[in-house]
Design a protein around this motif. Structure first.
Motif, PDB file in Angstrom:
ATOM      1  N   PRO A 174       0.799  -1.321   0.102  1.00 13.74           N
ATOM      2  CA  PRO A 174      -0.152   0.131   0.004  1.00 13.74           C
ATOM      3  C   PRO A 174       0.873   1.151   0.075  1.00 13.74           C
ATOM      4  O   PRO A 174       1.900   1.486   0.714  1.00 13.74           O
ATOM      5  N   ALA A 175       0.396   2.299  -0.519  1.00 11.66           N
ATOM      6  CA  ALA A 175       0.974   3.578  -0.473  1.00 11.66           C
ATOM      7  C   ALA A 175       0.386   4.085   0.762  1.00 11.66           C
ATOM      8  O   ALA A 175      -0.409   3.852   1.193  1.00 11.66           O
ATOM      9  N   ASP A 176       1.353   5.304   0.873  1.00 11.61           N
ATOM     10  CA  ASP A 176       0.837   6.034   2.366  1.00 11.61           C
ATOM     11  C   ASP A 176      -0.650   6.504   2.363  1.00 11.61           C
ATOM     12  O   ASP A 176      -1.208   6.358   3.353  1.00 11.61           O
ATOM     13  N   ASP A 177      -1.082   7.038   1.157  1.00 14.48           N
ATOM     14  CA  ASP A 177      -2.555   7.412   1.268  1.00 14.48           C
ATOM     15  C   ASP A 177      -3.694   6.348   1.066  1.00 14.48           C
ATOM     16  O   ASP A 177      -4.733   6.332   1.255  1.00 14.48           O
ATOM     17  N   GLU A 178      -3.115   4.821   1.120  1.00 14.54           N
ATOM     18  CA  GLU A 178      -3.901   4.006   0.941  1.00 14.54           C
ATOM     19  C   GLU A 178      -3.858   3.090   2.590  1.00 14.54           C
ATOM     20  O   GLU A 178      -4.522   2.143   2.808  1.00 14.54           O
ATOM     21  N   ARG A 179      -3.360   3.893   3.509  1.00 13.60           N
ATOM     22  CA  ARG A 179      -3.285   3.437   4.783  1.00 13.60           C
ATOM     23  C   ARG A 179      -4.063   4.040   5.854  1.00 13.60           C
ATOM     24  O   ARG A 179      -3.964   5.332   5.766  1.00 13.60           O
ATOM     25  N   PRO A 180      -4.639   3.596   6.867  1.00 10.62           N
ATOM     26  CA  PRO A 180      -5.179   2.149   6.927  1.00 10.62           C
ATOM     27  C   PRO A 180      -6.268   1.729   6.052  1.00 10.62           C
ATOM     28  O   PRO A 180      -6.520   0.498   6.059  1.00 10.62           O
ATOM     29  N   GLY A 181      -6.702   2.562   5.134  1.00  9.72           N
ATOM     30  CA  GLY A 181      -7.840   2.194   4.293  1.00  9.72           C
ATOM     31  C   GLY A 181      -9.086   2.330   4.761  1.00  9.72           C
ATOM     32  O   GLY A 181      -9.155   2.448   5.965  1.00  9.72           O
ATOM     33  N   CYS A 186     -16.337  -6.472   7.207  1.00 10.42           N
ATOM     34  CA  CYS A 186     -16.019  -7.416   8.056  1.00 10.42           C
ATOM     35  C   CYS A 186     -15.027  -7.074   9.299  1.00 10.42           C
ATOM     36  O   CYS A 186     -15.096  -7.914  10.230  1.00 10.42           O
ATOM     37  N   GLY A 187     -15.185  -5.591   9.776  1.00  6.87           N
ATOM     38  CA  GLY A 187     -14.619  -5.427  10.879  1.00  6.87           C
ATOM     39  C   GLY A 187     -13.338  -4.702  10.775  1.00  6.87           C
ATOM     40  O   GLY A 187     -12.680  -4.116  11.882  1.00  6.87           O
ATOM     41  N   LEU A 188     -12.649  -5.036   9.454  1.00  6.05           N
ATOM     42  CA  LEU A 188     -11.099  -4.606   9.646  1.00  6.05           C
ATOM     43  C   LEU A 188     -11.221  -3.318   8.390  1.00  6.05           C
ATOM     44  O   LEU A 188     -12.146  -3.067   8.017  1.00  6.05           O
ATOM     45  N   ASN A 189      -9.901  -2.874   8.247  1.00  3.05           N
ATOM     46  CA  ASN A 189      -9.636  -1.800   7.289  1.00  3.05           C
ATOM     47  C   ASN A 189      -8.852  -2.052   6.309  1.00  3.05           C
ATOM     48  O   ASN A 189      -7.921  -2.943   6.443  1.00  3.05           O
ATOM     49  N   GLY A 190      -9.003  -1.518   5.125  1.00  2.00           N
ATOM     50  CA  GLY A 190      -8.196  -1.895   4.111  1.00  2.00           C
ATOM     51  C   GLY A 190      -8.134  -2.986   3.305  1.00  2.00           C
ATOM     52  O   GLY A 190      -7.182  -3.586   2.412  1.00  2.00           O
ATOM     53  N   CYS A 191      -9.269  -3.660   3.536  1.00  4.83           N
ATOM     54  CA  CYS A 191      -9.432  -4.800   2.551  1.00  4.83           C
ATOM     55  C   CYS A 191      -9.502  -4.775   1.255  1.00  4.83           C
ATOM     56  O   CYS A 191      -9.941  -3.675   0.715  1.00  4.83           O
ATOM     57  N   ILE A 192      -9.025  -5.772   0.340  1.00  5.73           N
ATOM     58  CA  ILE A 192      -9.008  -5.344  -1.292  1.00  5.73           C
ATOM     59  C   ILE A 192     -10.232  -5.219  -1.599  1.00  5.73           C
ATOM     60  O   ILE A 192     -10.398  -4.406  -2.598  1.00  5.73           O
ATOM     61  N   GLU A 193     -11.409  -5.560  -0.943  1.00  6.07           N
ATOM     62  CA  GLU A 193     -12.658  -5.551  -1.256  1.00  6.07           C
ATOM     63  C   GLU A 193     -13.196  -3.962  -1.333  1.00  6.07           C
ATOM     64  O   GLU A 193     -13.900  -3.483  -2.131  1.00  6.07           O
ATOM     65  N   THR A 194     -12.539  -3.256  -0.275  1.00  6.41           N
ATOM     66  CA  THR A 194     -12.932  -1.831  -0.115  1.00  6.41           C
ATOM     67  C   THR A 194     -12.148  -1.007  -1.310  1.00  6.41           C
ATOM     68  O   THR A 194     -13.058  -0.005  -1.605  1.00  6.41           O
ATOM     69  N   LEU A 233      -9.232   5.431 -12.635  1.00  2.00           N
ATOM     70  CA  LEU A 233      -9.257   4.129 -13.286  1.00  2.00           C
ATOM     71  C   LEU A 233      -7.818   3.617 -13.271  1.00  2.00           C
ATOM     72  O   LEU A 233      -7.437   2.481 -12.940  1.00  2.00           O
ATOM     73  N   GLU A 234      -6.895   4.559 -13.516  1.00  2.00           N
ATOM     74  CA  GLU A 234      -5.367   4.196 -13.379  1.00  2.00           C
ATOM     75  C   GLU A 234      -5.122   3.693 -11.998  1.00  2.00           C
ATOM     76  O   GLU A 234      -4.214   2.575 -11.870  1.00  2.00           O
ATOM     77  N   ARG A 235      -5.542   4.272 -11.120  1.00  2.00           N
ATOM     78  CA  ARG A 235      -5.286   3.596  -9.360  1.00  2.00           C
ATOM     79  C   ARG A 235      -5.984   2.181  -9.483  1.00  2.00           C
ATOM     80  O   ARG A 235      -5.225   1.392  -8.786  1.00  2.00           O
ATOM     81  N   TYR A 236      -7.060   2.045 -10.103  1.00  2.00           N
ATOM     82  CA  TYR A 236      -7.602   0.876  -9.950  1.00  2.00           C
ATOM     83  C   TYR A 236      -6.940  -0.145 -10.543  1.00  2.00           C
ATOM     84  O   TYR A 236      -6.677  -1.440  -9.898  1.00  2.00           O
ATOM     85  N   VAL A 237      -6.340   0.037 -11.750  1.00  2.00           N
ATOM     86  CA  VAL A 237      -5.760  -0.966 -12.544  1.00  2.00           C
ATOM     87  C   VAL A 237      -4.464  -1.244 -11.717  1.00  2.00           C
ATOM     88  O   VAL A 237      -4.049  -2.429 -11.699  1.00  2.00           O
ATOM     89  N   ASP A 238      -3.731  -0.112 -11.073  1.00  2.00           N
ATOM     90  CA  ASP A 238      -2.646  -0.309 -10.127  1.00  2.00           C
ATOM     91  C   ASP A 238      -2.934  -1.308  -8.996  1.00  2.00           C
ATOM     92  O   ASP A 238      -2.106  -2.227  -8.791  1.00  2.00           O
TER      93      ASP A 238
END
Length: 315
Positions: A174-181, A186-194, A233-238
């Protein structure tokens, strides 16, 4: 029709997709040809009527065709290995119930039951985009993010019944701006699904622009070269490339098949394999990323394919 006459008929397999709003059935011959297809509304929040509806659908199909067959059922959940009862189904009235046993009793024969993502993967591995591949990872990019894992034509669900649940792993590298997500149900943060589900894709665009639109509209705006949508969309691809690279490092599948609404984005098949290379622990990546051959039909087809040709010799 007599039993002797029935045994003389070619074998069939019946697939049932038990969804939250509709129950769909399909009948496949041993060569994969569709012999019958029909659907009926799901009796929501009524377990006993759901069992009766599935049994009635199968009975009607068999009476109309004059033949009986094996039955496979796909559900939006899974059977607990600990209890033998359904768990994790968003059709909540199925949870805590011995669905496979109750269906077997209602139909008078064994029934194979699998998670709907597993059915999608089985379908594409049997006669779809991954036909002939040894290890297939079938990804769902829709309202949620799930997957099914098929090895040599058979679904693998694991001792906990959760094989393929990559959507509830954290987004890798994860990049800095993707943490904690973002928070996940499910009760957690930053899951791929989110990040990679349809709602997650749309929410990311909304956080950046303040404009609340659907994932499909974001994709349309990106196709029209709107700068914010193109960036998102570019971020989604990455992110998808990182998520799938993690899967490749663990499973090393021959083929990854994408399903769900976001699988219609052609850019994914062009750019994700280019981007996952730097994250895969190999000098070359031979895993293929492909769209589904059967599209929305893969789930119900996969339920039918839970019975392999050599196993479909009679009722």
């Amino acid at each position: 029709m007599s039993n002797a006459q029935d045994r003389d008929q070619p074998a069939i397999r019946i697939g049932v997709d038990l969804g939250g709003t509709k129950i769909e059935s399909i009948v496949l011959g041993n060569d994969g040809r569709v012999l019958d297809r029909r659907r009926t509304p799901t009796p929501r929040n009524d377990y006993d009527t759901t069992i009766a509806t599935v049994a009635g659908l199968v009975d009607a199909v068999e009476r109309d065709l004059g033949r009986t067959g094996r039955v496979g059922v796909g559900i939006p959940g899974t059977l607990s290995r600990a209890t033998g009862l359904v768990k994790n189904a968003n059709s909540t009235w199925l949870n805590g119930r011995p669905l496979d046993r109750d269906l077997a009793a209602a139909l008078g024969r064994p029934v194979r039951l699998q998670n709907d993502a597993n059915c999608f993967a089985v379908s594409e591995a049997a006669d779809g985009a991954a036909a002939g591949a040894g290890v297939v990872f079938g990804v769902i990019l829709g309202t949620g993010v799930g997957a099914g894992l098929v090895i040599d034509g058979r679904p693998l669900d694991g001792p906990n019944g959760i094989a393929g649940e990559w959507g509830h792993n954290p987004l890798p590298w994860p990049a800095d701006d993707e943490r904690p997500g973002p928070p996940c149900y499910c009760g957690l943060n930053g899951c791929i699904e989110t990040f990679l589900s349809g709602p997650g894709f749309a929410a990311g665009y909304s956080r950046e622009t303040g404009c609340e639109i659907t994932a499909a509209t974001v994709a349309e705006r990106a196709a029209a070269s709107e700068p914010a949508a193109v960036r998102h969309l570019e971020r989604y691809v990455d992110r998808l490339a990182r998520g799938l690279a993690h899967v490749i490092n663990i499973l090393d599948p021959d083929v990854i098949v994408l399903g769900g609404g976001l699988s219609n984005l052609a850019v994914l098949y062009e750019q994700v394999p280019e981007r996952w290379q730097r994250h895969v622990f190999s000098d070359r990546v031979d895993t293929r990323l492909v769209p589904p051959r059967h599209g929305d039909s893969s789930g119900v087809r996969g339920a039918a394919w839970l019975w392999r040709p050599g196993e479909v010799s009679g009722p």
